[in-house]
Write a protein that holds these residues in place. Structure first.
Motif, PDB file in Angstrom:
ATOM      1  N   ASP A  83       0.826  -1.215   0.000  1.00 24.00           N
ATOM      2  CA  ASP A  83       0.000   0.000   0.000  1.00 24.00           C
ATOM      3  C   ASP A  83       0.862   1.267   0.000  1.00 24.00           C
ATOM      4  O   ASP A  83       0.448   2.307  -0.506  1.00 24.00           O
ATOM      5  N   ALA A  84       2.049   1.174   0.574  1.00 20.62           N
ATOM      6  CA  ALA A  84       2.902   2.371   0.696  1.00 20.62           C
ATOM      7  C   ALA A  84       3.696   2.654  -0.578  1.00 20.62           C
ATOM      8  O   ALA A  84       4.128   3.777  -0.799  1.00 20.62           O
ATOM      9  N   ILE A  85       3.929   1.623  -1.387  1.00 18.62           N
ATOM     10  CA  ILE A  85       4.757   1.794  -2.593  1.00 18.62           C
ATOM     11  C   ILE A  85       3.827   2.037  -3.773  1.00 18.62           C
ATOM     12  O   ILE A  85       3.151   1.108  -4.227  1.00 18.62           O
ATOM     13  N   LYS A  86       3.817   3.264  -4.248  1.00 23.83           N
ATOM     14  CA  LYS A  86       2.831   3.599  -5.276  1.00 23.83           C
ATOM     15  C   LYS A  86       3.472   3.805  -6.650  1.00 23.83           C
ATOM     16  O   LYS A  86       2.810   3.692  -7.669  1.00 23.83           O
ATOM     17  N   ASP A  87       4.771   4.123  -6.682  1.00 19.15           N
ATOM     18  CA  ASP A  87       5.352   4.589  -7.944  1.00 19.15           C
ATOM     19  C   ASP A  87       5.928   3.507  -8.837  1.00 19.15           C
ATOM     20  O   ASP A  87       6.142   3.743 -10.022  1.00 19.15           O
ATOM     21  N   VAL A  88       6.231   2.345  -8.277  1.00 24.59           N
ATOM     22  CA  VAL A  88       6.802   1.268  -9.099  1.00 24.59           C
ATOM     23  C   VAL A  88       6.115  -0.057  -8.742  1.00 24.59           C
ATOM     24  O   VAL A  88       5.533  -0.179  -7.667  1.00 24.59           O
ATOM     25  N   PRO A  89       6.207  -1.042  -9.629  1.00 22.14           N
ATOM     26  CA  PRO A  89       5.597  -2.345  -9.301  1.00 22.14           C
ATOM     27  C   PRO A  89       6.323  -3.039  -8.138  1.00 22.14           C
ATOM     28  O   PRO A  89       7.524  -2.886  -7.983  1.00 22.14           O
ATOM     29  N   VAL A  90       5.546  -3.784  -7.350  1.00 21.29           N
ATOM     30  CA  VAL A  90       6.093  -4.552  -6.229  1.00 21.29           C
ATOM     31  C   VAL A  90       5.934  -6.052  -6.537  1.00 21.29           C
ATOM     32  O   VAL A  90       4.860  -6.488  -6.945  1.00 21.29           O
ATOM     33  N   ILE A  91       7.023  -6.801  -6.338  1.00 21.21           N
ATOM     34  CA  ILE A  91       6.998  -8.263  -6.473  1.00 21.21           C
ATOM     35  C   ILE A  91       7.012  -8.860  -5.067  1.00 21.21           C
ATOM     36  O   ILE A  91       7.913  -8.551  -4.283  1.00 21.21           O
ATOM     37  N   LEU A  92       6.034  -9.690  -4.739  1.00 21.95           N
ATOM     38  CA  LEU A  92       6.048 -10.398  -3.455  1.00 21.95           C
ATOM     39  C   LEU A  92       6.507 -11.826  -3.701  1.00 21.95           C
ATOM     40  O   LEU A  92       5.913 -12.542  -4.519  1.00 21.95           O
ATOM     41  N   PHE A  93       7.549 -12.252  -3.001  1.00 22.02           N
ATOM     42  CA  PHE A  93       8.028 -13.628  -3.133  1.00 22.02           C
ATOM     43  C   PHE A  93       8.063 -14.266  -1.748  1.00 22.02           C
ATOM     44  O   PHE A  93       8.885 -13.910  -0.908  1.00 22.02           O
ATOM     45  N   ALA A  94       7.136 -15.174  -1.492  1.00 26.53           N
ATOM     46  CA  ALA A  94       7.098 -15.870  -0.203  1.00 26.53           C
ATOM     47  C   ALA A  94       7.383 -17.339  -0.459  1.00 26.53           C
ATOM     48  O   ALA A  94       6.520 -18.079  -0.944  1.00 26.53           O
ATOM     49  N   LYS A  95       8.602 -17.740  -0.137  1.00 30.23           N
ATOM     50  CA  LYS A  95       9.011 -19.106  -0.477  1.00 30.23           C
ATOM     51  C   LYS A  95       8.259 -20.140   0.366  1.00 30.23           C
ATOM     52  O   LYS A  95       8.116 -19.981   1.568  1.00 30.23           O
ATOM     53  N   ASP A  96       7.766 -21.170  -0.316  1.00 34.50           N
ATOM     54  CA  ASP A  96       7.043 -22.301   0.295  1.00 34.50           C
ATOM     55  C   ASP A  96       5.684 -21.906   0.875  1.00 34.50           C
ATOM     56  O   ASP A  96       5.117 -22.650   1.663  1.00 34.50           O
ATOM     57  N   ALA A  97       5.170 -20.754   0.489  1.00 32.92           N
ATOM     58  CA  ALA A  97       3.872 -20.318   1.026  1.00 32.92           C
ATOM     59  C   ALA A  97       2.796 -20.446  -0.056  1.00 32.92           C
ATOM     60  O   ALA A  97       2.108 -19.485  -0.386  1.00 32.92           O
ATOM     61  N   HIS A  98       2.673 -21.665  -0.578  1.00 33.08           N
ATOM     62  CA  HIS A  98       1.690 -21.894  -1.644  1.00 33.08           C
ATOM     63  C   HIS A  98       0.267 -21.629  -1.175  1.00 33.08           C
ATOM     64  O   HIS A  98      -0.627 -21.399  -1.961  1.00 33.08           O
TER      65      HIS A  98
END
Ligand code: CP3
Length: 341
Positions: free
Chosen positions: A229-244
């Motif tokens: 929510d705080a990052i508005k100007d660029v795309p955000v990638i979320l990578f949560a390993k093993d959290a299928h």
């Protein structure tokens, strides 16, 4: 204007003429040119605080592997250090924190005013952005609050992170206070990276897999959400390993891209996160195989993901003992692939 903005286009959900590709942990680890630089400094932390050398090792995979993005050479542990918890990087073992967080007093002592401490990262980003000369986007990054929390409590790597998890059960209120402090620091850190030139940012939740879904919902997701929510100007990638188990919930956040490890089937990820661009997810061990098997496994994966709303990557960082020629071949296979959708 970037000459190659395929990753940004894919992250925004726009069509791309071919599938873009980069490797998690592409800077360092597998490149002989990195080892050379690394062997000429006293230790990892000297390298991480030297903008000229950071610029050099960040550009190496762009020049040698021909990836579609650079990722700034740094480490997720610069945040605990900037908050006041020093770490050591022990040769061939990994990180070690001489002091760990145990009490309310320890949490109260931590600073969230991290930007002034991290000027070496911001200087490196500016220098690298300039040296890249708009060839490819520059990826900024940070550790996810849960993963940083794990190191701050545990003090080192662990298979179970049971000390960190213990606090979730014995003092959830203190855990939330610490997670919030890490989150506030991380937001300021990522925002400054973006100001200095990062074109996209990735949040690494490397130890998500030790949490149950209920724990992830309580102790990790709300903080990932705050960052998105705080990052508005660029795309955000979320990578949560093993959290299928969390794809559905990530689909509801303001992130642009969801990174996947290799245990998740592409079709399943598509159905659980239908509105997001997906990134991943080749088993890093495939790069131990011969070239014909690398090609076969990679093309099978590309076919399954389809060519749009997709950024090709491994399902975790490239392993240090992988032959960089194999990594280079993987990149080549992705770039030459023609999909029929
Ligand atoms: O992606 C890149 O190439 C940029 C650089 C980068 C490093 N660390 C450099 C590094 C990135 C993105 C990271 C992230 C990181 N660091 C994570 C999240 C990603 C993941 O792999 O899950 C984590 C958990 C760490 C913590 C960390 N740093 C560990 C456990 C270790 C020791 C083992 C290892 O090599 O991963 C590090 C040290 C580290 N960070 C090295 C590098 C190149 C090796 C140190 C050396 O060169 O001596």
């Amino acid at each position: 204007m970037l000459k190659n903005d395929l990753i940004l286009k894919a992250a925004r959900g726009e069509n791309t003429e071919r599938i873009p590709v980069w490797l998690m942990r592409q800077a360092g680890r597998i490149l002989p040119e990195y080892r050379y630089v690394r062997n000429n400094v006293a230790g990892f932390k000297e390298l991480v605080k030297n903008p000229e050398l950071i610029c050099e090792v960040t550009l190496q995979p762009v020049d040698i592997l021909d990836v579609d993005a650079a990722i700034i050479f740094s480490d997720i542990l610069v945040i605990p250090e900037a908050m006041g918890l020093n770490y050591e990087m022990i040769e061939s073992k990994g990180p070690f924190f001489p002091e760990t967080i145990k009490s309310q007093q320890d949490v109260d002592k931590l600073s969230i005013d991290v930007v002034a401490q991290l000027h070496y990262v911001f200087d490196s980003i500016k220098l690298t952005k300039n040296a890249l000369n708009n060839r490819v986007p520059l990826i900024g990054f940070a550790g996810a609050p849960w993963t940083i929390f794990s190191y701050m409590i545990e003090g080192k790597g662990s298979k179970t992170f049971s000390n960190a998890k213990k606090m979730l059960y014995t003092n959830p209120e203190l855990a939330h206070q610490l997670l919030q402090k890490i989150t506030s620091s991380t937001i300021a850190y990522l925002q400054e990276q973006i100001k200095c030139g990062a074109d996209i940012v990735q949040v690494f939740d490397s130890w998500a897999g030790v949490l149950s879904k209920a724990q992830y919902l309580e102790f990790a997701l709300p903080y990932m959400q705050q960052i998105c929510d705080a990052i508005k100007d660029v795309p955000v990638i979320l990578f949560a390993k093993d959290a299928h188990y969390i794809l559905n919930e990530f689909n509801e956040t303001n992130c642009s891209v969801i990174g996947l490890d290799w245990t998740i089937e592409p079709q399943k990820a598509r159905s659980e996160a239908p509105t997001k661009t997906l990134q991943g997810n080749l088993d890093p061990c495939v790069l131990y195989a011969d070239k014909s098997n690398i090609k076969k496994e990679t093309e099978k994966m590309l076919q399954a993901f389809g060519s749009q709303k997709y950024i090709c990557n491994l399902g975790h960082g490239v392993y240090p003992d992988v032959d960089f020629e194999k990594a280079k071949y993987f990149i080549e296979v992705v770039k030459n692939f023609k999909t029929d959708n």
